[in-house]
Scaffold this motif. Structure first.
Motif, PDB file in Angstrom:
ATOM      1  N   HIS A  16       0.798  -0.919   0.034  1.00  0.00           N
ATOM      2  CA  HIS A  16       0.093   0.095  -0.024  1.00  0.00           C
ATOM      3  C   HIS A  16       0.939   1.337   0.027  1.00  0.00           C
ATOM      4  O   HIS A  16       2.165   1.208   0.434  1.00  0.00           O
ATOM      5  CB  HIS A  16      -1.008  -0.001   1.192  1.00  0.00           C
ATOM      6  CG  HIS A  16      -1.902  -1.292   1.429  1.00  0.00           C
ATOM      7  ND1 HIS A  16      -2.854  -1.415   0.573  1.00  0.00           N
ATOM      8  CD2 HIS A  16      -1.775  -2.200   2.259  1.00  0.00           C
ATOM      9  CE1 HIS A  16      -3.500  -2.463   0.580  1.00  0.00           C
ATOM     10  NE2 HIS A  16      -3.009  -3.046   1.920  1.00  0.00           N
ATOM     11  N   PHE A  17       0.282   2.269  -0.184  1.00  0.00           N
ATOM     12  CA  PHE A  17       0.901   3.600  -0.522  1.00  0.00           C
ATOM     13  C   PHE A  17       1.493   3.987   0.730  1.00  0.00           C
ATOM     14  O   PHE A  17       2.449   4.314   0.978  1.00  0.00           O
ATOM     15  CB  PHE A  17      -0.214   4.765  -1.025  1.00  0.00           C
ATOM     16  CG  PHE A  17       0.546   6.164  -1.179  1.00  0.00           C
ATOM     17  CD1 PHE A  17       0.735   6.199  -2.742  1.00  0.00           C
ATOM     18  CD2 PHE A  17       0.752   6.894  -0.263  1.00  0.00           C
ATOM     19  CE1 PHE A  17       1.511   7.595  -2.892  1.00  0.00           C
ATOM     20  CE2 PHE A  17       1.255   8.158  -0.713  1.00  0.00           C
ATOM     21  CZ  PHE A  17       1.488   8.528  -2.068  1.00  0.00           C
ATOM     22  N   ARG A  18       0.689   3.818   1.815  1.00  0.00           N
ATOM     23  CA  ARG A  18       1.127   4.257   2.994  1.00  0.00           C
ATOM     24  C   ARG A  18       2.199   3.631   3.792  1.00  0.00           C
ATOM     25  O   ARG A  18       3.142   3.960   4.351  1.00  0.00           O
ATOM     26  CB  ARG A  18      -0.260   4.473   3.997  1.00  0.00           C
ATOM     27  CG  ARG A  18      -1.172   5.381   3.896  1.00  0.00           C
ATOM     28  CD  ARG A  18      -0.637   6.888   4.178  1.00  0.00           C
ATOM     29  NE  ARG A  18      -1.420   7.867   3.877  1.00  0.00           N
ATOM     30  CZ  ARG A  18      -1.310   9.140   4.124  1.00  0.00           C
ATOM     31  NH1 ARG A  18      -0.549   9.520   4.888  1.00  0.00           N
ATOM     32  NH2 ARG A  18      -2.208  10.099   3.459  1.00  0.00           N
ATOM     33  N   LEU A  67       6.679   9.673  -4.483  1.00  0.00           N
ATOM     34  CA  LEU A  67       6.286   8.098  -4.268  1.00  0.00           C
ATOM     35  C   LEU A  67       5.197   7.891  -5.245  1.00  0.00           C
ATOM     36  O   LEU A  67       5.244   7.163  -6.145  1.00  0.00           O
ATOM     37  CB  LEU A  67       6.024   7.881  -2.845  1.00  0.00           C
ATOM     38  CG  LEU A  67       5.425   6.461  -2.780  1.00  0.00           C
ATOM     39  CD1 LEU A  67       5.956   5.275  -2.994  1.00  0.00           C
ATOM     40  CD2 LEU A  67       4.738   6.256  -1.268  1.00  0.00           C
ATOM     41  N   ALA A  68       4.241   8.870  -5.387  1.00  0.00           N
ATOM     42  CA  ALA A  68       3.250   8.846  -6.267  1.00  0.00           C
ATOM     43  C   ALA A  68       3.665   8.886  -7.691  1.00  0.00           C
ATOM     44  O   ALA A  68       3.236   8.085  -8.486  1.00  0.00           O
ATOM     45  CB  ALA A  68       2.219  10.085  -5.965  1.00  0.00           C
ATOM     46  N   TYR A 118      -0.776  -2.512  -4.681  1.00  0.00           N
ATOM     47  CA  TYR A 118       0.163  -2.431  -5.804  1.00  0.00           C
ATOM     48  C   TYR A 118       0.824  -4.041  -5.946  1.00  0.00           C
ATOM     49  O   TYR A 118       1.293  -4.643  -4.850  1.00  0.00           O
ATOM     50  CB  TYR A 118       0.982  -1.400  -5.745  1.00  0.00           C
ATOM     51  CG  TYR A 118       0.925  -0.054  -5.786  1.00  0.00           C
ATOM     52  CD1 TYR A 118       0.829   0.320  -6.802  1.00  0.00           C
ATOM     53  CD2 TYR A 118       0.221   0.679  -4.481  1.00  0.00           C
ATOM     54  CE1 TYR A 118       0.225   1.799  -7.076  1.00  0.00           C
ATOM     55  CE2 TYR A 118      -0.165   1.854  -4.756  1.00  0.00           C
ATOM     56  CZ  TYR A 118      -0.272   2.478  -5.968  1.00  0.00           C
ATOM     57  OH  TYR A 118      -0.737   3.749  -6.239  1.00  0.00           O
ATOM     58  N   SER A 119       0.888  -4.449  -6.880  1.00  0.00           N
ATOM     59  CA  SER A 119       1.512  -5.690  -7.225  1.00  0.00           C
ATOM     60  C   SER A 119       2.758  -5.677  -8.227  1.00  0.00           C
ATOM     61  O   SER A 119       2.749  -4.830  -8.819  1.00  0.00           O
ATOM     62  CB  SER A 119       0.474  -6.606  -7.908  1.00  0.00           C
ATOM     63  OG  SER A 119      -0.599  -6.843  -6.991  1.00  0.00           O
ATOM     64  N   LEU A 120       3.565  -6.566  -7.911  1.00  0.00           N
ATOM     65  CA  LEU A 120       4.672  -6.589  -9.011  1.00  0.00           C
ATOM     66  C   LEU A 120       4.397  -7.341 -10.048  1.00  0.00           C
ATOM     67  O   LEU A 120       3.648  -8.425 -10.020  1.00  0.00           O
ATOM     68  CB  LEU A 120       5.731  -7.326  -8.298  1.00  0.00           C
ATOM     69  CG  LEU A 120       6.425  -6.842  -6.808  1.00  0.00           C
ATOM     70  CD1 LEU A 120       7.251  -7.855  -6.295  1.00  0.00           C
ATOM     71  CD2 LEU A 120       7.349  -5.496  -7.147  1.00  0.00           C
ATOM     72  N   THR A 121       5.018  -7.074 -11.394  1.00  0.00           N
ATOM     73  CA  THR A 121       4.975  -7.932 -12.447  1.00  0.00           C
ATOM     74  C   THR A 121       5.903  -8.835 -12.483  1.00  0.00           C
ATOM     75  O   THR A 121       6.886  -8.676 -11.737  1.00  0.00           O
ATOM     76  CB  THR A 121       4.833  -7.197 -13.721  1.00  0.00           C
ATOM     77  OG1 THR A 121       5.871  -6.262 -13.918  1.00  0.00           O
ATOM     78  CG2 THR A 121       3.552  -6.008 -13.535  1.00  0.00           C
ATOM     79  N   GLU A 122       5.653  -9.795 -13.471  1.00  0.00           N
ATOM     80  CA  GLU A 122       7.023 -10.679 -13.749  1.00  0.00           C
ATOM     81  C   GLU A 122       8.171  -9.879 -13.945  1.00  0.00           C
ATOM     82  O   GLU A 122       9.644 -10.250 -13.306  1.00  0.00           O
ATOM     83  CB  GLU A 122       6.612 -11.759 -14.697  1.00  0.00           C
ATOM     84  CG  GLU A 122       7.703 -12.648 -15.159  1.00  0.00           C
ATOM     85  CD  GLU A 122       8.218 -13.638 -14.161  1.00  0.00           C
ATOM     86  OE1 GLU A 122       7.235 -13.769 -13.203  1.00  0.00           O
ATOM     87  OE2 GLU A 122       9.371 -14.137 -13.996  1.00  0.00           O
ATOM     88  N   MET A 123       8.040  -8.726 -14.734  1.00  0.00           N
ATOM     89  CA  MET A 123       9.316  -7.835 -15.098  1.00  0.00           C
ATOM     90  C   MET A 123       9.956  -7.451 -13.785  1.00  0.00           C
ATOM     91  O   MET A 123      11.210  -7.143 -13.940  1.00  0.00           O
ATOM     92  CB  MET A 123       8.855  -6.638 -15.849  1.00  0.00           C
ATOM     93  CG  MET A 123       9.719  -5.807 -16.107  1.00  0.00           C
ATOM     94  SD  MET A 123       8.779  -4.513 -17.179  1.00  0.00           S
ATOM     95  CE  MET A 123      10.099  -3.426 -17.905  1.00  0.00           C
ATOM     96  N   ALA A 124       9.252  -7.028 -12.582  1.00  0.00           N
ATOM     97  CA  ALA A 124       9.748  -6.674 -11.383  1.00  0.00           C
ATOM     98  C   ALA A 124      10.473  -7.712 -10.705  1.00  0.00           C
ATOM     99  O   ALA A 124      11.511  -7.589 -10.150  1.00  0.00           O
ATOM    100  CB  ALA A 124       8.773  -5.803 -10.864  1.00  0.00           C
ATOM    101  N   ILE A 125       9.751  -8.704 -10.700  1.00  0.00           N
ATOM    102  CA  ILE A 125      10.044  -9.898 -10.161  1.00  0.00           C
ATOM    103  C   ILE A 125      11.631 -10.546 -10.251  1.00  0.00           C
ATOM    104  O   ILE A 125      12.287 -10.696  -9.617  1.00  0.00           O
ATOM    105  CB  ILE A 125       9.284 -11.042 -10.044  1.00  0.00           C
ATOM    106  CG1 ILE A 125       7.697 -10.610  -9.411  1.00  0.00           C
ATOM    107  CG2 ILE A 125       9.680 -12.377  -9.526  1.00  0.00           C
ATOM    108  CD1 ILE A 125       6.626 -11.461  -9.317  1.00  0.00           C
ATOM    109  N   THR A 126      11.757 -10.251 -11.643  1.00  0.00           N
ATOM    110  CA  THR A 126      13.005 -10.889 -12.204  1.00  0.00           C
ATOM    111  C   THR A 126      14.212  -9.837 -11.799  1.00  0.00           C
ATOM    112  O   THR A 126      15.297 -10.167 -12.279  1.00  0.00           O
ATOM    113  CB  THR A 126      13.016 -10.986 -13.698  1.00  0.00           C
ATOM    114  OG1 THR A 126      12.560  -9.698 -14.382  1.00  0.00           O
ATOM    115  CG2 THR A 126      12.121 -12.060 -14.021  1.00  0.00           C
TER     116      THR A 126
END
Lengths: 172, 172
Positions: free
Chosen positions: A37-39, A54-55, A81-89
């Motif tokens: 979460h943002f906070r 951050l925003a 917010y969720s990570l995509t595969e791109m971020a996970i790698t």
DNA sequence: TCATCTGCTTGCATTTTGCAATCAGTTGCA
DNA sequence: TGCAACTGATTGCAAAATGCAAGCAGATGA
């Protein structure tokens, strides 16, 4: 906000994605801190990110395909917010970055224990961690058992913090 | 210019060293391009770095212990910049960065062939390359033989460029 | 002699960042 | 029902970083 495309060099393009002072910090907090979460990202950041930055970075990372955003069913104003595969790698890169920083820079003991374990664990540990992140963020079933990598790292961090506190005030 | 020291986290400290848009580009050109002089870095940069930014970053990287500077005996106004061990150990990070960028970003074929070979070569190739850099920049004797990693990468780059040129004008 | 090259600086406009305050709506609790 | 706390942001403004073009003094080569 798209890429500048200064050149088609893969290192340059990678830098255009997260070659700033905050993008990787946010991803680090999501990956290793489990923040969604943002906070959480705002208040949990030890480096003290400003809310407008951050925003802006969350928006940019979404546009670049590194994050997705969804409504939190528990609260109409909350976003997850969720990570995509791109971020996970990015996990191996973060592991290397942590290992390098631990060797060459004045890191603090409690904040570098995670990097140390991650380095010792090597690619197999990174893969396990990435599978856990895929489970958390993408809903992909997880077939490994036992304590999660994040929990293991977190426990090691807590142990160092406790040890330092005990050393500082040895009175029982 | 010292570190900000926003936190003692190794990832954060690493970002404070090269988490900007130019520092790693300069190091990339020195490592993979073999550039040692100010003008080489200035004119050879495909991303087009400005001279004041280059001067500032070279100074900063020296203060951080990533580079050293020495007089060039062949020209009283020339300076030779050398990588330190601290900078040479960035090779695995650059390799990962290139590999990640090649997968997820719109890289150009000729500029990503080096990243591809470096990824295929894996840690053994990175170690060989680092030894070559230690030889070039630190004067450490080299006991491996055969073509250098940089020459191998460069040849692959040239081959792709030649192939693209031939494809563009197939007339013999 | 003189154009060219050396690393690097200067001035100035534009962009990015950091900081504090603020916002409109939502929620939990009394 | 009232109200404080929390939600993900936005706004205004000062400070810093960046980008660009021009320029600098000394060295070099023809």
């Amino acid at each position: 906000m798209a890429l500048d495309r200064r050149s088609g060099c893969p290192i340059n393009l990678s830098l255009e994605v997260f070659g700033d002072r905050w993008s990787l910090i946010i991803l680090r907090d999501m990956i290793f801190g489990g923040r969604r979460h943002f906070r959480e990202l705002l208040n949990g950041s030890i480096e003290g990110i400003a809310s407008n930055i951050l925003a802006d970075r969350l928006k940019r990372l979404m546009e670049l395909g590194m994050l997705t955003k969804a409504d939190d069913p528990s609260h109409k104003q909350k976003a997850i917010y969720s990570l995509t595969e791109m971020a996970i790698t990015l996990v191996p890169i973060l592991a290397h970055l942590g290992a390098w920083g631990r060797v060459w820079l004045p890191t603090s003991e409690e904040l570098s224990i995670r990097a140390e374990l991650l380095e010792q664990g090597g690619p197999p540990m990174w893969e396990k961690f990435m599978d856990e992140l895929r489970h958390e963020h993408l809903g992909i079933p997880l077939d490994t058992a036992g304590p999660s990598v994040r929990a293991t790292l977190q426990a090691a961090y807590q142990a160092v913090v406790a040890k330092k506190a005990a050393d500082a005030s040895p009175a029982a």
